[in-house]
Enzyme design. Structure first.
Site, short mmCIF file in Angstrom:
data_model
loop_
_atom_site.label_atom_id
_atom_site.label_comp_id
_atom_site.label_asym_id
_atom_site.label_seq_id
_atom_site.Cartn_x
_atom_site.Cartn_y
_atom_site.Cartn_z
CB SER A 98 -0.84 -0.01 1.28
OG SER A 98 -1.43 1.25 1.52
CE1 TYR B 1 -4.25 -2.44 4.70
CE2 TYR B 1 -3.36 -0.25 4.34
CZ TYR B 1 -3.89 -1.43 3.84
OH TYR B 1 -4.03 -1.58 2.47
P1 NAD Z 1 -10.80 -6.67 -1.39
O1 NAD Z 1 -11.66 -6.51 -0.19
O2 NAD Z 1 -11.45 -6.87 -2.71
O3 NAD Z 1 -9.75 -7.84 -1.18
C1 NAD Z 1 -9.27 -8.22 0.06
C2 NAD Z 1 -8.94 -9.69 -0.05
O4 NAD Z 1 -8.36 -10.13 1.17
C3 NAD Z 1 -10.19 -10.53 -0.30
O5 NAD Z 1 -9.97 -11.32 -1.42
C4 NAD Z 1 -10.32 -11.39 0.94
O6 NAD Z 1 -10.70 -12.71 0.62
C5 NAD Z 1 -8.91 -11.37 1.50
N1 NAD Z 1 -8.94 -11.51 2.96
C6 NAD Z 1 -9.51 -10.67 3.86
N2 NAD Z 1 -9.38 -11.16 5.10
C7 NAD Z 1 -8.71 -12.35 4.98
C8 NAD Z 1 -8.30 -13.35 5.89
N3 NAD Z 1 -8.56 -13.27 7.21
N4 NAD Z 1 -7.62 -14.42 5.41
C9 NAD Z 1 -7.36 -14.53 4.08
N5 NAD Z 1 -7.76 -13.64 3.17
C10 NAD Z 1 -8.42 -12.55 3.62
O7 NAD Z 1 -9.90 -5.36 -1.42
P2 NAD Z 1 -8.65 -4.97 -2.34
O8 NAD Z 1 -8.63 -3.50 -2.34
O9 NAD Z 1 -8.66 -5.71 -3.61
O10 NAD Z 1 -7.42 -5.45 -1.43
C11 NAD Z 1 -6.41 -6.31 -1.93
C12 NAD Z 1 -5.07 -5.89 -1.34
O11 NAD Z 1 -4.76 -4.58 -1.81
C13 NAD Z 1 -5.03 -5.83 0.18
O12 NAD Z 1 -3.81 -6.37 0.63
C14 NAD Z 1 -5.10 -4.35 0.47
O13 NAD Z 1 -4.47 -4.02 1.70
C15 NAD Z 1 -4.33 -3.80 -0.72
N6 NAD Z 1 -4.59 -2.39 -1.00
C16 NAD Z 1 -5.81 -1.96 -1.40
C17 NAD Z 1 -6.00 -0.60 -1.64
C18 NAD Z 1 -7.32 -0.04 -2.10
O14 NAD Z 1 -7.47 1.19 -2.11
N7 NAD Z 1 -8.29 -0.83 -2.48
C19 NAD Z 1 -4.95 0.29 -1.49
C20 NAD Z 1 -3.72 -0.19 -1.07
C21 NAD Z 1 -3.54 -1.53 -0.84
#
Ligand code: NAD
Length: 275
Positions: free
Chosen positions: A152, A165
């Site tokens: 992130s 986080y």
């Molecule tokens: P999302 O909610 O679509 O995906 C999150 C994923 O994490 C899901 O597939 C879920 O199954 C998995 N997950 C959640 N809790 C879990 C657990 N206890 N055990 C195993 N898996 C688990 O959201 P996203 O935005 O696609 O997030 C994906 C990654 O990107 C994450 O690591 C998030 O921190 C990172 N991220 C997202 C953003 C954003 O703005 N969306 C920004 C920076 C980083």
């Protein structure tokens, strides 16, 4: 003493990838990008099995194999067995993408230890154990490999209300660099991709078109598409990125550059509250 040369075949495109957290959002887009490049995929979900099955169907539409398993990274170290199981399903592994992630929105002073532990477990302990499991298979196979962890912008800069986080993502960035050093001799590259605000379920924007969401504080003026993150991941997994390791690729529309600008342009104290 002279170190052995890396043994990876740099010209070989990857054939099999495990992508954690690929039932939705960025993980789902990563699966689509890799499957589009002809890579068989291992998909994990935490709660959304239907989402994972839909991701798998989309991948199969590209003519590749897709396997689905449930993964709960709050249940460690046992849950990491799922990586081994998916590697068995795929008949080997060339790529691991750590995409599973979670967060919290609470001031550090009010946070209970269980919340802290949950986020650290999923975002940092989980990334470590999944990488360790995948890397052991890659080393044994002797064909090199790619590990990419979705961190992130909070790998690099803090946010109010996101203590675990930010600690976990910064830790995952440091872990990436250590693994890059330790695994280089096996021809395994290890990188992180650090997104800014991306329209996914995590940001409550699953059904939102980022092009229609103004973000004056982001130089490019909008949130990102999950596919814009996946494209960078796919590059890092491709033969073209064979000489990239230990890097953190920021995909944030310029957000991280805005610290000093915020210092001079923010007009209120509203940023001090969680929100
Ligand atoms: P999302 O909610 O679509 O995906 C999150 C994923 O994490 C899901 O597939 C879920 O199954 C998995 N997950 C959640 N809790 C879990 C657990 N206890 N055990 C195993 N898996 C688990 O959201 P996203 O935005 O696609 O997030 C994906 C990654 O990107 C994450 O690591 C998030 O921190 C990172 N991220 C997202 C953003 C954003 O703005 N969306 C920004 C920076 C980083």
């Amino acid at each position: 003493m002279t170190q052995p040369a890396p043994r990876a075949d740099r010209s070989a495109p990857p054939r099999r990838a495990v992508v954690t957290g690929s039932d939705s959002g960025i993980g789902r887009a990563v699966v689509a990008a890799l499957a589009g490049a002809g890579v068989d995929v291992g998909i994990t979900f935490h709660e959304d099995e239907a989402g994972a099955r839909a991701t798998a169907e989309e991948a199969r539409g590209h003519g590749v194999a897709a396997h689905v398993r449930r993964l709960d990274l709050t249940d460690l170290p046992g849950a990491a067995d799922v990586v081994d199981a998916l590697v068995d399903d795929l008949g080997g592994v060339d790529v691991l993408v750590n995409c599973a992630g979670t967060g919290s929105a609470e001031p550090a002073l009010d946070m209970d230890f269980a919340t802290w532990r949950r986020v650290i477990s999923v975002d940092l302990d989980g990334a470590f154990l999944c990488a360790q499991r995948a890397a052991r298979h890659m080393v044994r196979a002797g064909r090199g490999g790619r590990i990419v962890t979705i961190t992130s912008v909070h790998e690099h800069a803090p946010r109010v209300g996101a203590a675990p986080y930010c600690a976990a993502k910064a830790g995952a960035g440091a872990l990436t660099k250590v693994l890059a050093l330790e695994l280089a001799e096996h021809g395994i590259t290890v990188n992180s991709v650090a997104p800014g605000e991306i329209s996914t379920p995590m940001t409550g924007q699953e059904d939102t078109d980022p092009e229609t969401e103004p973000r004056p504080g982001v130089p490019l003026g909008r949130p990102g598409h999950a596919g814009e993150v996946a494209a960078v991941v796919a590059f890092l997994c491709s033969p073209a990125a064979a000489y990239v390791t230990g890097a953190s690729y920021v995909v944030d529309g310029g957000m991280l550059l805005m610290g000093p600008q915020a210092g001079s342009h923010l007009g209120s104290d509203s940023w001090r509250s969680v929100g």
